[in-house]
Design a protein around this motif. Structure first.
Motif, short mmCIF file in Angstrom:
data_model
loop_
_atom_site.label_atom_id
_atom_site.label_comp_id
_atom_site.label_asym_id
_atom_site.label_seq_id
_atom_site.Cartn_x
_atom_site.Cartn_y
_atom_site.Cartn_z
N LEU A 51 0.82 -1.23 0.00
CA LEU A 51 0.00 0.00 0.00
C LEU A 51 0.85 1.27 0.00
CD1 LEU A 51 -2.85 -1.11 2.43
CD2 LEU A 51 -2.85 -1.05 -0.08
N ARG A 52 2.16 1.15 0.08
CA ARG A 52 3.02 2.31 -0.10
C ARG A 52 3.13 2.69 -1.57
NH1 ARG A 52 8.30 1.06 3.76
NH2 ARG A 52 7.18 1.08 5.76
N TYR A 53 2.85 1.74 -2.44
CA TYR A 53 3.05 1.96 -3.87
C TYR A 53 1.75 2.02 -4.66
CZ TYR A 53 7.58 0.68 -2.13
OH TYR A 53 8.73 0.64 -1.36
N PHE A 54 0.68 1.53 -4.07
CA PHE A 54 -0.64 1.57 -4.71
C PHE A 54 -1.69 1.89 -3.65
CE2 PHE A 54 1.91 -1.23 -7.38
CZ PHE A 54 1.62 -0.76 -8.65
N ASP A 55 -2.74 2.57 -4.07
CA ASP A 55 -3.82 2.96 -3.15
C ASP A 55 -4.43 1.75 -2.44
OD1 ASP A 55 -3.62 5.58 -3.74
OD2 ASP A 55 -5.55 5.77 -4.75
N SER A 56 -4.59 0.66 -3.18
CA SER A 56 -5.36 -0.48 -2.68
C SER A 56 -5.12 -1.67 -3.59
CB SER A 56 -6.86 -0.15 -2.68
OG SER A 56 -7.30 0.16 -4.00
N ARG A 57 -5.64 -2.82 -3.18
CA ARG A 57 -5.62 -4.00 -4.06
C ARG A 57 -6.29 -3.67 -5.38
NH1 ARG A 57 -9.15 -8.46 -5.60
NH2 ARG A 57 -10.84 -7.02 -5.09
N GLU A 58 -7.41 -2.97 -5.31
CA GLU A 58 -8.17 -2.64 -6.52
C GLU A 58 -7.36 -1.76 -7.46
OE1 GLU A 58 -10.84 -4.08 -3.45
OE2 GLU A 58 -9.30 -2.52 -3.43
N ALA A 59 -6.60 -0.82 -6.90
CA ALA A 59 -5.78 0.06 -7.74
C ALA A 59 -4.71 -0.73 -8.48
CB ALA A 59 -5.14 1.15 -6.89
N VAL A 60 -4.16 -1.75 -7.83
CA VAL A 60 -3.16 -2.60 -8.50
C VAL A 60 -3.77 -3.22 -9.75
CG1 VAL A 60 -1.75 -4.69 -8.32
CG2 VAL A 60 -1.91 -3.13 -6.37
N PHE A 61 -4.95 -3.80 -9.62
CA PHE A 61 -5.55 -4.49 -10.75
C PHE A 61 -6.07 -3.52 -11.81
CE2 PHE A 61 -5.54 -7.94 -7.64
CZ PHE A 61 -4.97 -8.93 -8.41
N LEU A 62 -6.43 -2.31 -11.42
CA LEU A 62 -6.80 -1.32 -12.43
C LEU A 62 -5.59 -0.90 -13.24
CD1 LEU A 62 -9.37 0.90 -10.49
CD2 LEU A 62 -9.84 -0.64 -12.41
N GLU A 63 -4.42 -0.85 -12.61
CA GLU A 63 -3.20 -0.56 -13.36
C GLU A 63 -2.90 -1.68 -14.35
OE1 GLU A 63 -1.52 2.05 -13.60
OE2 GLU A 63 -1.65 3.22 -11.75
N VAL A 64 -3.12 -2.93 -13.93
CA VAL A 64 -2.95 -4.06 -14.84
C VAL A 64 -3.94 -3.95 -15.99
CG1 VAL A 64 -3.06 -6.57 -15.09
CG2 VAL A 64 -2.04 -5.56 -13.04
#
Length: 218
Positions: free
Chosen positions: A54-67
Motif C-alpha cells: 500500500l506504499r506503492y498503490f492505493d489499494s488492491r483494486e488500484a493494483v488491478f486497475l493498473e494491470v
C-alpha cells in the motif's frame, strides 16, 4: 522479503517494486478470478507485507486497475482492423470488424476478467486522485478504439465511434461472467441446450451495435 528490497528508496528501485507487484498480480490473475485474490495473497506472492504494497498503490483494486490499463493498451497496440472499406450487403463489413474485435478480446482472458470486474469491484475502493487518473486513461483508450473502428468504417461519426467503443466495454462486462458461470449453472444450462461461447456472444452483440450505429449514421 529481502532487507535490500525494504531499504530501496531511489526512483528506479521504487519503480522496480511497482513492477514486481504488478507482475505478481498478473500471475495470480492467470490462476483465478480477480474477486478471489486478496491483498494478503498478493503481498505474499511478491514477498512484501500488505502495508508495504500500500506504499506503492492505493489499494488492491488500484493494483488491478493498473494491470487493466496496461492490458487494454497492449490489446489496442496489437489490434489490426484493416483498411477503410465500402459498405457491403447485409453489413458483412461490420460483422468482420466486430468479429475481429471479439476474437482478439476472447484471446485475452485476463483483460476480459478485469473489464468485467472494473465497475462492480475494482472502482469501489480507490482514492479520488487515482480515480481521476485511471478514468482519464480509460477515456483515452476508449477514444483510441473508436478511432481505429472509424478508420475501418468511415460512415461512423466521431460520436458514433465513441459510443461503439464504450459499448465494447459494456458488452464485455456482461458477456464475460455470463459465459463463465459456476459449475452448477453450467450444468443446468447444458441440460437446457447450452449457451453461446464468450466469443460468439460478444461478436453477435458487437455486430448488432456497430450495424445499428452505421444504419442510423451515428
Amino acid at each position: 522479503m529481502s532487507a535490500g528490497f525494504q531499504r530501496a528508496r531511489r526512483p528506479e528501485q521504487i519503480e522496480a517494486r511497482r513492477t514486481a507487484i504488478l507482475a505478481a498480480a498478473r500471475e495470480l490473475l492467470a490462476e483465478r478470478p480477480v474477486a478471489d485474490i486478496s491483498l494478503r495473497e498478493l503481498a505474499c506472492r511478491v514477498g512484501l507485507a500488505k502495508s508495504n504494497v500500500l506504499r506503492y498503490f492505493d489499494s488492491r483494486e488500484a493494483v488491478f486497475l493498473e494491470v487493466l490499463d496496461a492490458e487494454w493498451s497492449a490489446w489496442l497496440d496489437a489490434l489490426a482492423l484493416g483498411e477503410p472499406g465500402p459498405a457491403e450487403p447485409g453489413f458483412a463489413r461490420e460483422e468482420r470488424v466486430a468479429g475481429k474485435i471479439a476474437a482478439t478480446l476472447a484471446e485475452r482472458r485476463s483483460l476480459c476478467e478485469l473489464i468485467s470486474a472494473m465497475a462492480p469491484v475494482l472502482e469501489r475502493n480507490i482514492s479520488p486522485e487515482f480515480a481521476r487518473s485511471f478514468k482519464g486513461r480509460a477515456a483515452a483508450s476508449t477514444e483510441r478504439l473508436g478511432e481505429l473502428v472509424r478508420k475501418r468504417v468511415p460512415e461512423l461519426s466521431a460520436d458514433g465511434a465513441r459510443q461503439f467503443a464504450l459499448g465494447v466495454v459494456i458488452i464485455v462486462s456482461g458477456a464475460w461472467p455470463y459465459a463463465n458461470p459456476t459449475d452448477a449453472v453450467a450444468a443446468a444450462a447444458a441440460e437446457l441446450g447450452g449457451m453461446p461461447t464468450f466469443a460468439e456472444a460478444l461478436a453477435e452483440g458487437l455486430t448488432n451495435l456497430l450495424a445499428g450505429l452505421v444504419a442510423r449514421r451515428r
